[in-house]
Scaffold this active site. Structure first.
Site, mmCIF file in Angstrom:
data_model
loop_
_atom_site.group_PDB
_atom_site.id
_atom_site.type_symbol
_atom_site.label_atom_id
_atom_site.label_comp_id
_atom_site.label_asym_id
_atom_site.label_seq_id
_atom_site.Cartn_x
_atom_site.Cartn_y
_atom_site.Cartn_z
ATOM 1 N N ARG A 87 12.068 -3.123 7.993
ATOM 2 C CA ARG A 87 11.165 -2.696 9.063
ATOM 3 C C ARG A 87 12.013 -2.367 10.284
ATOM 4 N NH1 ARG A 87 6.877 -0.715 6.747
ATOM 5 N NH2 ARG A 87 5.697 -2.235 5.509
ATOM 6 N N GLU A 136 -6.431 -0.784 14.956
ATOM 7 C CA GLU A 136 -6.100 -0.870 13.535
ATOM 8 C C GLU A 136 -6.898 -1.954 12.824
ATOM 9 O OE1 GLU A 136 -2.186 -1.015 10.744
ATOM 10 O OE2 GLU A 136 -2.264 -2.488 12.354
ATOM 11 N N ALA A 153 1.461 -3.097 0.402
ATOM 12 C CA ALA A 153 0.511 -2.589 1.395
ATOM 13 C C ALA A 153 0.828 -1.144 1.710
ATOM 14 C CB ALA A 153 0.600 -3.430 2.673
ATOM 15 N N GLU A 195 -1.210 1.609 -3.852
ATOM 16 C CA GLU A 195 -0.088 0.920 -3.211
ATOM 17 C C GLU A 195 0.530 -0.124 -4.143
ATOM 18 O OE1 GLU A 195 1.423 1.780 -0.579
ATOM 19 O OE2 GLU A 195 -0.030 3.231 0.173
ATOM 20 N N GLU A 207 10.997 2.214 1.047
ATOM 21 C CA GLU A 207 10.509 1.683 -0.221
ATOM 22 C C GLU A 207 11.573 1.712 -1.323
ATOM 23 O OE1 GLU A 207 6.992 3.832 -1.230
ATOM 24 O OE2 GLU A 207 5.750 2.761 0.222
ATOM 25 N N GLU A 220 4.444 0.333 -5.059
ATOM 26 C CA GLU A 220 5.420 -0.591 -4.477
ATOM 27 C C GLU A 220 5.959 -1.618 -5.463
ATOM 28 O OE1 GLU A 220 4.261 -2.209 -0.705
ATOM 29 O OE2 GLU A 220 4.366 -0.226 0.234
ATOM 30 N N GLY A 246 -5.702 -6.223 21.250
ATOM 31 C CA GLY A 246 -5.415 -6.028 22.667
ATOM 32 C C GLY A 246 -4.975 -4.613 22.988
#
Length: 198
Positions: free
Chosen positions: A64, A120, A76, A93, A145, A97, A116
């Protein structure tokens, strides 16, 4: 106590990209004034807790970039196919994955990941009765991936990883905790996979 209705007075788009947009809203507040709120809108996502017949869950480690490292997650992906059924999105997915097919899907939980600043929503499914994707139908992985690591982990150990701070992805943490609770309740709290989204 009376209920106040927040109204959007104006909206200014700040950024529009392939995955998300950012805009600033001016919103009425109960004190009589207005306040500006930055909002991120994206395509939303599906997440899969894939549980095998001996109680192990499929965990992945994926890079990430905002964090600059790999973290533990669940299979996901974005809901980036217009009009796609959410169970079909989850199945896509799971196959892409971790090369798995599930014969049974149930709804675990829906999440607002960061209300906040983001609209999503993430729908988390429990997938069971697993089998391998046929060899001729395997998905070719690209980008982050391409080096996904798959590890099968006992569900209770995965929950312990959440509580030890080793799994910090919010949807993964929520999904694992929900799956463990649903299992402990004899699966009675599961909702049908086709329950209308939030």
């Amino acid at each position: 106590m009376t209920s106040f209705s927040h109204e959007t007075v104006s909206r200014t788009q700040r950024y529009a990209g392939p995955i998300f947009t950012v805009h600033t809203d001016e919103v009425t507040m109960p004190g009589g004034g207005t306040a500006r709120r930055d909002v991120v809108t994206n395509k939303n996502a599906v997440v899969v807790v894939a549980l095998d017949d001996v109680g192990r869950v499929a965990l992945i480690r994926q890079y990430r970039h905002p964090l600059g490292r790999k973290i533990w997650e669940l299979p996901a992906g974005l809901r980036d196919v217009d009009g796609e059924d959410l169970v079909l999105a989850a199945a896509r997915e799971l196959a892409e994955e971790v090369d798995l097919v599930a014969a049974r899907y149930d709804l675990l939980i829906d999440l607002h990941t960061s209300p906040g600043f983001s609209a999503e929503t993430v729908r988390i499914f429990l997938a069971r009765e697993l089998s391998a994707v046929p060899s001729g139908e395997l998905h070719e992985r690209h980008d982050e991936e391409a080096d996904i690591e798959l590890v099968w982990c006992d569900l209770d150990e995965a929950v312990a990883m959440v509580l030890r701070g080793e799994i910090t992805n919010a949807a993964a943490a929520g999904g694992l905790l929900a799956a463990a609770r649903a299992r402990d309740d004899g699966w009675a709290t599961l909702r049908p996979a086709g329950t209308p989204p939030i």
